[in-house]
Write a protein that holds these residues in place. Structure first.
Motif, PDB file in Angstrom:
ATOM      1  N   THR A 126       0.810  -1.223   0.000  1.00 29.46           N
ATOM      2  CA  THR A 126       0.000   0.000   0.000  1.00 29.46           C
ATOM      3  C   THR A 126       0.837   1.265   0.000  1.00 29.46           C
ATOM      4  O   THR A 126       0.300   2.364  -0.182  1.00 29.46           O
ATOM      5  CB  THR A 126      -0.951   0.015   1.205  1.00 29.46           C
ATOM      6  OG1 THR A 126      -0.181  -0.094   2.420  1.00 29.46           O
ATOM      7  CG2 THR A 126      -1.937  -1.144   1.129  1.00 29.46           C
ATOM      8  N   LYS A 143      -2.298   2.507  -4.756  1.00 34.42           N
ATOM      9  CA  LYS A 143      -3.459   3.138  -4.135  1.00 34.42           C
ATOM     10  C   LYS A 143      -4.716   2.826  -4.956  1.00 34.42           C
ATOM     11  O   LYS A 143      -4.659   2.585  -6.154  1.00 34.42           O
ATOM     12  CB  LYS A 143      -3.267   4.658  -4.068  1.00 34.42           C
ATOM     13  CG  LYS A 143      -1.913   5.111  -3.516  1.00 34.42           C
ATOM     14  CD  LYS A 143      -1.749   4.790  -2.047  1.00 34.42           C
ATOM     15  CE  LYS A 143      -0.409   5.303  -1.521  1.00 34.42           C
ATOM     16  NZ  LYS A 143      -0.189   4.968  -0.099  1.00 34.42           N
ATOM     17  N   ARG A 187     -10.224  -5.181  -5.276  1.00 34.34           N
ATOM     18  CA  ARG A 187      -9.881  -6.252  -4.347  1.00 34.34           C
ATOM     19  C   ARG A 187     -10.174  -7.627  -4.957  1.00 34.34           C
ATOM     20  O   ARG A 187     -10.802  -8.487  -4.335  1.00 34.34           O
ATOM     21  CB  ARG A 187     -10.611  -6.053  -3.021  1.00 34.34           C
ATOM     22  CG  ARG A 187     -10.261  -4.727  -2.349  1.00 34.34           C
ATOM     23  CD  ARG A 187     -10.867  -4.627  -0.967  1.00 34.34           C
ATOM     24  NE  ARG A 187     -10.346  -5.644  -0.063  1.00 34.34           N
ATOM     25  CZ  ARG A 187      -9.164  -5.582   0.536  1.00 34.34           C
ATOM     26  NH1 ARG A 187      -8.347  -4.555   0.318  1.00 34.34           N
ATOM     27  NH2 ARG A 187      -8.769  -6.551   1.354  1.00 34.34           N
ATOM     28  N   LYS A 217       2.839  -3.631   8.255  1.00 33.27           N
ATOM     29  CA  LYS A 217       1.743  -2.663   8.324  1.00 33.27           C
ATOM     30  C   LYS A 217       1.410  -2.066   6.958  1.00 33.27           C
ATOM     31  O   LYS A 217       0.333  -1.488   6.780  1.00 33.27           O
ATOM     32  CB  LYS A 217       2.089  -1.548   9.305  1.00 33.27           C
ATOM     33  CG  LYS A 217       2.234  -2.018  10.750  1.00 33.27           C
ATOM     34  CD  LYS A 217       2.699  -0.895  11.654  1.00 33.27           C
ATOM     35  CE  LYS A 217       2.919  -1.392  13.089  1.00 33.27           C
ATOM     36  NZ  LYS A 217       3.430  -0.316  13.974  1.00 33.27           N
ATOM     37  N   LYS A 218       2.310  -2.203   6.009  1.00 31.19           N
ATOM     38  CA  LYS A 218       2.111  -1.628   4.675  1.00 31.19           C
ATOM     39  C   LYS A 218       1.573  -2.650   3.677  1.00 31.19           C
ATOM     40  O   LYS A 218       1.529  -2.386   2.481  1.00 31.19           O
ATOM     41  CB  LYS A 218       3.434  -1.062   4.157  1.00 31.19           C
ATOM     42  CG  LYS A 218       4.025   0.024   5.043  1.00 31.19           C
ATOM     43  CD  LYS A 218       5.421   0.410   4.582  1.00 31.19           C
ATOM     44  CE  LYS A 218       6.068   1.403   5.545  1.00 31.19           C
ATOM     45  NZ  LYS A 218       7.472   1.714   5.148  1.00 31.19           N
ATOM     46  N   ASP A 275      -1.493  -5.183   2.378  1.00 33.03           N
ATOM     47  CA  ASP A 275      -2.906  -5.554   2.386  1.00 33.03           C
ATOM     48  C   ASP A 275      -3.020  -6.937   1.762  1.00 33.03           C
ATOM     49  O   ASP A 275      -2.639  -7.135   0.602  1.00 33.03           O
ATOM     50  CB  ASP A 275      -3.722  -4.532   1.582  1.00 33.03           C
ATOM     51  CG  ASP A 275      -5.218  -4.825   1.609  1.00 33.03           C
ATOM     52  OD1 ASP A 275      -5.651  -5.679   2.405  1.00 33.03           O
ATOM     53  OD2 ASP A 275      -5.951  -4.184   0.821  1.00 33.03           O
ATOM     54  N   ILE A 335      -5.357  -9.608   0.269  1.00 34.44           N
ATOM     55  CA  ILE A 335      -6.695  -9.727  -0.311  1.00 34.44           C
ATOM     56  C   ILE A 335      -7.008 -11.197  -0.537  1.00 34.44           C
ATOM     57  O   ILE A 335      -6.263 -11.910  -1.219  1.00 34.44           O
ATOM     58  CB  ILE A 335      -6.779  -8.976  -1.657  1.00 34.44           C
ATOM     59  CG1 ILE A 335      -6.453  -7.488  -1.476  1.00 34.44           C
ATOM     60  CG2 ILE A 335      -8.166  -9.153  -2.269  1.00 34.44           C
ATOM     61  CD1 ILE A 335      -6.300  -6.746  -2.794  1.00 34.44           C
ATOM     62  N   TYR A 354      -4.776 -14.049   9.028  1.00 32.60           N
ATOM     63  CA  TYR A 354      -6.149 -13.886   8.563  1.00 32.60           C
ATOM     64  C   TYR A 354      -6.984 -14.903   9.315  1.00 32.60           C
ATOM     65  O   TYR A 354      -6.446 -15.713  10.082  1.00 32.60           O
ATOM     66  CB  TYR A 354      -6.268 -14.080   7.038  1.00 32.60           C
ATOM     67  CG  TYR A 354      -5.583 -15.326   6.534  1.00 32.60           C
ATOM     68  CD1 TYR A 354      -6.283 -16.509   6.354  1.00 32.60           C
ATOM     69  CD2 TYR A 354      -4.223 -15.312   6.241  1.00 32.60           C
ATOM     70  CE1 TYR A 354      -5.658 -17.656   5.913  1.00 32.60           C
ATOM     71  CE2 TYR A 354      -3.580 -16.465   5.793  1.00 32.60           C
ATOM     72  CZ  TYR A 354      -4.298 -17.626   5.633  1.00 32.60           C
ATOM     73  OH  TYR A 354      -3.679 -18.768   5.195  1.00 32.60           O
TER      74      TYR A 354
END
Length: 342
Positions: free
Chosen positions: A139, A143, A147, A241-242, A244, A246, A310
């Protein structure tokens, strides 16, 4: 399914798999590398006196080929769902005596349901781990992204993305994006999926099933299809933390690896004891903490000390890869076209 798990420092070597002589104090397990923490084996031996000797395979295909070629002496194998289905059809594994598995009740029904398309009553396998194939997005660089697998249509990310070098994973996702089942027999549907993948290929750097985690960690790639543990083990806390992860509602895939008892197992009683032991809540919580995988064991979830990457519920709509023997050759034909396409 190709998976590389956390390195856990201890490897057991099978030295007598050809010897079918029964030893009630030894259990021979054939499974994935670094998948069951060594301390689990050690604690099981302390409690029961049964030593677990582990042999390793790197793919379901390798395991299946060895067993079909006459490899004997193993008690437990840990195949993925499509190979449990194949081994069940080939009569290579036993129907379970559930009266010897008191901890079966701890397993999440959602996981059991994922296997009921070929084994309606879960009579042949005890799930061990359920995991997802994800799209990981950095991320910091990417941007406002979709998803699902349509992210691979983005030409502005050309050369910064990878897909797994795995026909089943990629073709299953493409077929699902188009609304088709992974075992669809309509050649037009398979050809359509291949055309979609060719479009994705124009924007990726490569098909990669080995180094995607390292490539993502060092910033070469910003979007990768892969397994979360391979990616996160390359990152520190701030870098995590950066990211994502999916798990697409459409196009998402998952795997369920299960314990099965071979029909020619020399020590079936020890096999039952080990499988029952694994699903004790305190035991399963410990191994899930080490692997950072979601707990498929409901009471164990409350005992975990490490937050998994997850949750099981995130995989509700993900397809578990199935045995597609009727269309495997056809899919492979179109996959070869994808690989040589410009």
């Amino acid at each position: 399914m190709k998976k590389i798990f956390l390195l856990l420092a201890l490897v057991f070597t099978l030295v007598s798999c050809g010897d079918s002589k029964k030893d009630e104090n030894v259990l021979y397990l054939y499974g994935w590398a670094d998948y069951i923490p060594p301390e689990i084996y050690q604690n099981f031996e302390k409690e029961t006196g049964i030593k677990v000797v582990e042999d390793i395979y790197s793919s379901n295909e390798e395991m299946f080929t060895k067993l079909k070629a006459g490899g004997t002496g193993y008690d437990i194998v840990v195949p993925s769902a499509d190979y449990v289905e194949i081994m069940m059809k080939e009569k290579m594994i036993d129907k379970l005596d559930k009266s010897k598995l008191s901890t079966l009740k701890n397993i999440n029904p959602l996981v059991l349901e994922k296997l009921q398309y070929f084994d309606p009553n879960n009579d042949y396998e005890v799930p061990y781990v359920m995991g997802a194939t994800v799209i990981a997005v950095n991320t910091q660089y990417v941007k406002d992204y979709p998803r699902d697998y349509s992210i691979y249509n983005r030409s502005d990310l050309q050369g910064r993305m990878t897909l797994l070098d795995d026909m089943r994973e990629v073709m299953t996702s493409a077929l699902d994006m188009l609304g088709y089942s992974q075992n669809v027999e309509d050649e037009k549907a398979i050809a359509q999926a291949a055309e979609m993948v060719k479009g994705w290929k124009r924007n990726i750097a490569k098909f990669d099933a080995e180094s995607f985690g390292k490539g993502f960690a060092n910033g070469d790639f910003w979007v990768v299809q892969g397994y979360p543990d391979n990616i996160f083990r390359e990152l520190d806390e701030n870098e995590r933390k950066k990211v994502d992860f999916i798990i697409p509602e459409k196009g998402g895939t998952a795997y369920v690896d299960s314990f099965v008892i071979l029909s020619n197992a020399p020590n079936k009683e020890a096999a039952y004891k080990f499988i029952e032991y694994i699903h004790r809540p305190e035991v399963y919580a410990r191994l899930a903490d080490i692997l950072e995988t979601p707990s498929i064991n409901i009471p164990a979830k409350g005992l975990m000390k490490v937050k998994p990457l997850y949750e099981i519920e995130d995989m509700k709509n993900a397809q578990v890869l199935r045995d597609i023997h009727n269309t495997l050759d056809l899919q492979n034909k179109y996959w070869q076209e994808v690989l040589i396409a410009n």
